[in-house]
Design a protein around this motif. Structure first.
Motif: not given
Length: 454
Positions: A289-295
């Protein structure tokens, strides 16, 4: 296609990404957020796993930064760095499960997550994004291994009342939903997804060593997504059975259902393993989820900056005036984060029902853009035309039904701002799709006519 089509596409993509930021920020914040009782005191039992996962996630970010520095600035061999990185992940899990003093509310975590993605989305990819994603892949493989073990070895059974199929048409309280087109407007990450089309062009392609790597990475990713989808369905089915048998300790929310469902499967054959496995699974969930967030934030920043540029211009070419502010990466990032966090805190769920259709519509428009680009380059683009046409038709049908249902809710009286917002946004999305399709068809027709003359 045209300058107008480009700007409409950017507006549509940017708004979709804001919704992604709002949704995933809320998911992460609720995953980390502590539970408070009626007196305002922390419920230590219910808050133990969130606090543990939050602590592990913060330490994971530190490990990723150190990993990136060692590999990209100190030239530590990848094999050695990977072994040390995996051991470090095991170490922070042990620390996080035994030392987790962070008990913050979901609202507080929303602002912390906002600060994190603001910083992460403007730093060079080698510092955090690339090493964190690489290390996260080991979490993914571990998660898949645990889930596969749970399904195959524990061999759980579903509750007989589990609603496997509810019929072609189901009334869920928000109007009648039909299997078609809903079946094709769920977010199909492993098959076709608008968000993933943006990611593949904005970040993935820039990290490939060579062009030939695109096929095994993209196709392999699709196959892994398929495996994950099947395992997730099994986890949901088992969680449904668990909740029926344990209503006082029911698994609530996507994170708890996924992690708890699989952990409970295995805990039945390996007693005492629930806490460790649940922490691993929830950590993996939150990490992606964090990966998707900053991407998503990084991509939204790119698009906001590009909206104000003329063809061939870069941000460095804008020397003065209000456009210089608009193309500033820090301004674009802060604006994106504030909009996403505020939407997440004020009820993104009220318009989340549009996301599936909007995301898949974005996928169709992405195929249209690729088809026209290939046509302009004089290359074969026929393989894109059928899936593009299918996705556009399906998503427009879905949006029409959504608008119809929301108007019905408004007409019944007592509706809050959600149905009004979905109705307005749904109509705008339909109009946007039609305009872009017309532009695309005109461009393709001109290309075909040009070839015929040649």
């Amino acid at each position: 296609m045209s300058k107008r089509a480009k700007r409409l596409f950017i507006i549509f993509s940017y708004l979709t990404l804001i919704l992604v930021v709002a949704a995933f920020a809320s998911i992460v914040a609720s995953t980390f957020g502590a539970t408070f009782d009626e007196s305002g005191a922390v419920d230590m039992v219910k808050s133990e796993t969130p606090a543990s996962v939050a602590m592990i996630s913060l330490l994971f970010i530190v490990i990723a930064i150190v990993f990136g520095f060692c590999v990209y600035r100190r030239n530590v061999p990848m094999g050695i760095a990977s072994v040390v990185g995996v051991l470090a992940i095991a170490g922070i899990m042990a620390i996080g499960m035994n030392f987790h003093p962070i008990y913050l509310s979901t609202k507080t975590w929303m602002w912390i997550v906002g600060l994190y993605i603001a910083i992460a989305s403007i730093t060079p990819v080698w510092i955090l994004l690339q090493p964190r994603d690489y290390l996260s892949s080991f979490l993914l493989y571990a998660m898949l291994g645990v889930a596969f073990f749970g399904v195959v070895v524990a061999h759980p059974t579903f509750d007989a009342s589990f609603p496997v199929f509810g019929g072609f048409a189901v009334d869920n309280g928000n109007g009648v939903q039909y299997l078609f087109p809903v079946l094709f407007t769920t977010v199909a990450c492993g098959a076709i997804s608008g968000f993933h089309s943006l990611v593949s062009s904005g970040t993935t392609s820039k990290q490939l060593d060579k062009e030939k790597d695109a096929r095994p990475i993209a196709y392999g990713g699709m196959l892994l997504e398929c495996v994950l989808a099947v395992l997730t369905l099994c986890a949901i089915g088992y969680a449904y059975k668990w909740n029926a048998a344990n209503p006082d300790n029911a698994l609530v929310g996507a994170t708890a259902i996924f992690g708890g469902g699989i952990a409970h499967m295995i805990d039945g054959i390996i007693p005492g393993s629930y806490q460790v496995l649940n922490s691993l699974l929830v950590l993996t969930y939150s990490a992606f989820c964090l990966t998707s967030l900053d991407t998503a934030t990084r991509l939204a920043r790119f698009m906001f900056q590009e909206f104000w540029l003329e063809p061939g211009q870069t941000t460095k070419d804008v020397k003065e005036g209000w456009k210089k502010v608009m193309v500033n990466p820090y301004f674009a990032t802060i604006l994106t984060v504030v909009l996403g966090i505020l939407l997440g805190m004020t009820g993104y769920a009220k318009i989340w029902g549009l996301f599936g259709a909007a995301n898949q519509l974005l996928a169709g428009i992405g195929l249209l853009a690729v088809a026209t680009w290939l046509g302009n380059a004089g290359k074969n683009n026929k393989m894109f035309l059928f899936p593009m046409g299918f996705m556009v038709i399906v998503t427009i049908c879905s949006l029409v039904l959504t608008v119809k249902n929301q108007i019905g809710i408004i007409a019944a009286g007592g509706a809050d701002w959600g149905p009004y917002a979905q109705t307005i946004l749904g109509i705008l999305l339909i109009g946007l799709a039609l305009v872009l399709v017309v532009e695309g068809v005109q461009t393709l027709s001109k290309q075909k006519a040009g070839k015929a003359k040649a």
